[in-house]
Enzyme design. Structure first.
Site, mmCIF file in Angstrom:
data_model
loop_
_atom_site.group_PDB
_atom_site.id
_atom_site.type_symbol
_atom_site.label_atom_id
_atom_site.label_comp_id
_atom_site.label_asym_id
_atom_site.label_seq_id
_atom_site.Cartn_x
_atom_site.Cartn_y
_atom_site.Cartn_z
ATOM 1 N N GLU A 87 0.846 -1.191 0.000
ATOM 2 C CA GLU A 87 0.000 0.000 0.000
ATOM 3 C C GLU A 87 0.883 1.243 0.000
ATOM 4 O O GLU A 87 1.686 1.444 0.907
ATOM 5 C CB GLU A 87 -0.897 0.037 1.252
ATOM 6 C CG GLU A 87 -1.945 -1.050 1.323
ATOM 7 C CD GLU A 87 -3.205 -0.735 0.521
ATOM 8 O OE1 GLU A 87 -3.272 0.351 -0.091
ATOM 9 O OE2 GLU A 87 -4.118 -1.589 0.520
ATOM 10 N N ASP A 137 -7.356 1.516 -7.663
ATOM 11 C CA ASP A 137 -5.966 1.798 -7.285
ATOM 12 C C ASP A 137 -4.998 0.798 -7.917
ATOM 13 O O ASP A 137 -5.376 -0.349 -8.112
ATOM 14 C CB ASP A 137 -5.835 1.775 -5.747
ATOM 15 C CG ASP A 137 -6.188 0.412 -5.127
ATOM 16 O OD1 ASP A 137 -7.227 -0.157 -5.496
ATOM 17 O OD2 ASP A 137 -5.412 -0.073 -4.289
#
Ligand SMILES: [Zn+2]
Length: 209
Positions: free
Chosen positions: A136, A193
């Protein structure tokens, strides 16, 4: 890595361990991350990999922020860790805007980052968590990514490939849980994403021959 040997973690000095397990005493408000995990009925936010650590051959790139929770402080580490606890999800690594790397789940274990997912053609394997490492990057849909993040990501990926002794396949969350996964009926929502602002020329697969 060969045979059934466990993953030998050779974490660089600048990777901060912050495992999403009951012993985590990182304080957020009046609680700790460990206490939040315990109160959700779990001891840790990961599983064993059914294929063992040798199954790992893929890295999934994500971004996340806490913008929906604290709009004025979207990269607050405590709030981000709390999001993992609140939603019962996890990722192996988190890279903040300054390029600091946090290890949240041991590489040999299965983190819960990809959800219902399918690898691009012609691979087509589903359940990508089983054989992937999740990273992330702290960002929002519009922020883009910092130079420090790209540098840290590169070092991290080189380290992962070294520890697993293999080249990894790099995919975005949007490539495995996006339009195609929805069209195939695997999931209802489409992940976006890391999106078009992520520069794929900066990852090792495209740098090292
Ligand atoms: Zn994602």
């Amino acid at each position: 890595m060969r045979g059934s040997q466990p993953v030998i973690m050779d974490i660089d000095m600048d990777i901060k361990e912050c495992l999403l397990e009951s012993a985590n005493d990182y304080t957020v408000g009046a609680s700790t991350i460990g206490a939040m995990i315990v109160s959700s009925g779990k001891e840790r936010l990961w599983d064993e990999r059914s294929g063992g650590a040798d199954a790992v051959d893929t890295v999934v790139i994500h971004y996340m922020s806490a913008v929906d929770v604290v709009p004025g402080d979207p990269y607050n580490l405590g709030q981000l860790l709390k999001i993992f606890c609140d939603y019962g999800v996890s990722s192996h690594y988190l890279i903040n805007r300054d390029g600091e790397i946090y290890n949240l789940v041991p590489e040999g274990m299965k983190a819960w980052h990809a959800g219902l997912s399918i690898m691009p053609e012609p691979d087509n394997r589903t359940g990508v968590n089983e054989f992937s490492i999740g990273i992330e990057l702290l960002a929002t849909e519009r922020s883009g990514f910092t130079e420090a993040q790209y540098e840290a990501l590169r070092g991290l990926c080189v380290g992962i490939e070294g520890r697993f002794s293999k080249k990894m396949v790099y995919v975005g969350h949007d490539m495995i849980a996006g339009e195609r996964a929805v069209a195939l009926g695997l999931r209802k929502d489409r992940k976006i994403d890391p999106g078009p602002l992520f520069d794929w020329s900066r990852i090792p697969a495209n740098i090292i021959s």
